[in-house]
Scaffold this motif. Sequence first.
Motif, PDB file in Angstrom:
ATOM      1  N   ASN A 135       0.861  -1.349   0.130  1.00 52.76           N
ATOM      2  CA  ASN A 135       0.072  -0.236  -0.043  1.00 52.76           C
ATOM      3  C   ASN A 135       0.839   1.269  -0.043  1.00 52.76           C
ATOM      4  O   ASN A 135       0.493   2.194  -0.556  1.00 52.76           O
ATOM      5  CB  ASN A 135      -0.960  -0.083   1.211  1.00 52.76           C
ATOM      6  N   LEU A 138       1.984   2.143  -3.556  1.00 54.69           N
ATOM      7  CA  LEU A 138       1.086   2.207  -4.489  1.00 54.69           C
ATOM      8  C   LEU A 138       0.809   3.743  -5.132  1.00 54.69           C
ATOM      9  O   LEU A 138       0.840   3.570  -6.463  1.00 54.69           O
ATOM     10  CB  LEU A 138      -0.584   2.052  -3.683  1.00 54.69           C
ATOM     11  N   THR A 272     -11.802   0.883 -12.740  1.00 52.87           N
ATOM     12  CA  THR A 272     -11.214   0.006 -11.951  1.00 52.87           C
ATOM     13  C   THR A 272     -10.090  -0.776 -12.686  1.00 52.87           C
ATOM     14  O   THR A 272     -10.189  -0.845 -13.825  1.00 52.87           O
ATOM     15  CB  THR A 272     -12.052  -0.940 -11.078  1.00 52.87           C
ATOM     16  N   ALA A 273      -9.192  -1.450 -12.071  1.00 50.90           N
ATOM     17  CA  ALA A 273      -8.268  -2.453 -12.430  1.00 50.90           C
ATOM     18  C   ALA A 273      -8.953  -3.385 -13.555  1.00 50.90           C
ATOM     19  O   ALA A 273      -8.316  -3.777 -14.576  1.00 50.90           O
ATOM     20  CB  ALA A 273      -7.363  -3.002 -11.420  1.00 50.90           C
ATOM     21  N   PHE A 308       1.564  -3.277  -6.483  1.00 52.36           N
ATOM     22  CA  PHE A 308       0.166  -3.097  -6.966  1.00 52.36           C
ATOM     23  C   PHE A 308       0.219  -1.858  -7.643  1.00 52.36           C
ATOM     24  O   PHE A 308       0.855  -0.959  -7.629  1.00 52.36           O
ATOM     25  CB  PHE A 308      -0.522  -2.945  -5.551  1.00 52.36           C
ATOM     26  N   PRO A 309      -0.871  -1.461  -8.557  1.00 51.26           N
ATOM     27  CA  PRO A 309      -2.004  -2.503  -8.844  1.00 51.26           C
ATOM     28  C   PRO A 309      -1.978  -3.566  -9.610  1.00 51.26           C
ATOM     29  O   PRO A 309      -1.335  -3.263 -10.720  1.00 51.26           O
ATOM     30  CB  PRO A 309      -3.214  -1.652  -9.119  1.00 51.26           C
ATOM     31  N   ASN A 315     -10.256  -7.417  -9.752  1.00 44.61           N
ATOM     32  CA  ASN A 315      -9.528  -6.654  -8.977  1.00 44.61           C
ATOM     33  C   ASN A 315     -10.510  -5.269  -9.165  1.00 44.61           C
ATOM     34  O   ASN A 315     -10.097  -4.593  -9.965  1.00 44.61           O
ATOM     35  CB  ASN A 315      -8.059  -6.078  -9.151  1.00 44.61           C
ATOM     36  N   MET A 317     -10.059  -2.319  -7.396  1.00 46.52           N
ATOM     37  CA  MET A 317      -9.227  -1.234  -6.978  1.00 46.52           C
ATOM     38  C   MET A 317      -9.497  -0.163  -8.014  1.00 46.52           C
ATOM     39  O   MET A 317      -9.294  -0.399  -9.279  1.00 46.52           O
ATOM     40  CB  MET A 317      -7.810  -1.503  -6.833  1.00 46.52           C
ATOM     41  N   LYS A 320      -5.993   5.523  -9.383  1.00 45.27           N
ATOM     42  CA  LYS A 320      -5.934   7.007  -8.857  1.00 45.27           C
ATOM     43  C   LYS A 320      -4.552   7.528  -9.332  1.00 45.27           C
ATOM     44  O   LYS A 320      -3.701   6.800  -9.697  1.00 45.27           O
ATOM     45  CB  LYS A 320      -5.632   6.906  -7.382  1.00 45.27           C
ATOM     46  N   MET A 323      -0.489   6.223  -9.329  1.00 41.71           N
ATOM     47  CA  MET A 323      -0.599   4.667  -9.496  1.00 41.71           C
ATOM     48  C   MET A 323       0.428   4.388 -10.887  1.00 41.71           C
ATOM     49  O   MET A 323       0.195   5.068 -11.873  1.00 41.71           O
ATOM     50  CB  MET A 323      -1.690   3.852  -9.565  1.00 41.71           C
TER      51      MET A 323
END
Length: 366
Positions: A135, A138, A272-273, A308-309, A315, A317, A320, A323
């Motif tokens: 995290n 990230l 999202t991913a 990540f991601p 996923n 996530m 943002k 990233m």
Amino acid sequence: MKKQLIELQKYLSENGYDAAYVSNPTDINYFTGFYSEPEERILALLVFPDNDPFIFAPQLEVEAAKKAGWDKDVFGYLDHENPFELMAGHIKDAVGTPSNWSIEKDDLSVDKLESIKSQFPNAKFPDNLSRYMENAKLIKTDEEIEKLKAAGAEADYAFEVAFKAIKEGRTEQEIVAEIEYAMMKKGVMHMSFDTIVQAGANAANPHGGPEKNPIIPNELVLFDLGTIHDGYISDASRTVAFGKPDDKSLDIYKVDLEANLAAMDAAKPGITAAELDKVARDIITKAGYGEYFIHRLGHGMGTSEHEFPSIMEGNAMVLKPGMCFSIEPGIYIPHVAGVRIEDCVYITEDGCEPFTHTSKELTYID
Ligand code: MN
Ligand code: MN
């Protein structure tokens, strides 16, 4: 002290951990600016909520750690000494006897953990710092993104060398040697992974490697390469045409490029991913090649290519700004050909920017 270390101290303090043992060399570098692969020796960064951190290292690494800019203590040990006993002495001098530890459970061997436990028999090791690291890494800072851009520029140079190195009769392994020799002459001493050159049907085996087979005309040639710049990596793939490949090869290139460009276009804050993976996958599936796209669209990257991601189905996530990850659709048809087109990107306020800029239009090499 680096902002990242202050954040870690805050995390330890807020969660009631009185020591962190950082053992992953990439993570030690992330916090200290010092990278070393200690092999069987012991290299650790000890971090405490309210006291200065220190590096514990083989004596032969002590000067290198200081030279790398680390301005806190570095304690060394000699090969014949018991490193964990010495390290425990330094820990006790600094903070007494920590009882609640955070350790990198994805990295620390059972043997080393038992050695630490033998010095601190009443301590508990409840926290997996590996999760924290995922995290923490990230969202990249502007400074980190500058380093990733520099690594990307080196990868672009490597592609220039690579395309010129294609010659009939030269083997994949010889082309790898040309690329890495040129990079070393330029001062890049470490590639981020073993350079991949695969021609024709060999490229259909994405986890295979360069072989001794000579390159023959009228095939696609796939390159996947990257460098390490100041602790940050690049990772990019290009597939080029040597001569005039057959229609099937050209078709999978066209479809893969379309998938890559659509995903580059769709990568922005809010998606999202999993949705991003689907953008590329749908194009490949509609063209009839879905069963040949046998990996996720991309992986997070920064100090390593295992962050990540993860850009894959399942996923949720939300992407943002800051990233960083790869976009690398691939189509691998066994015994025929393989294509992968890959850029690593960072998410901006309204889209994404690649770290590598080598053209993705199919390049023909005579
Ligand atoms: Mn790659
Ligand atoms: Mn990759």
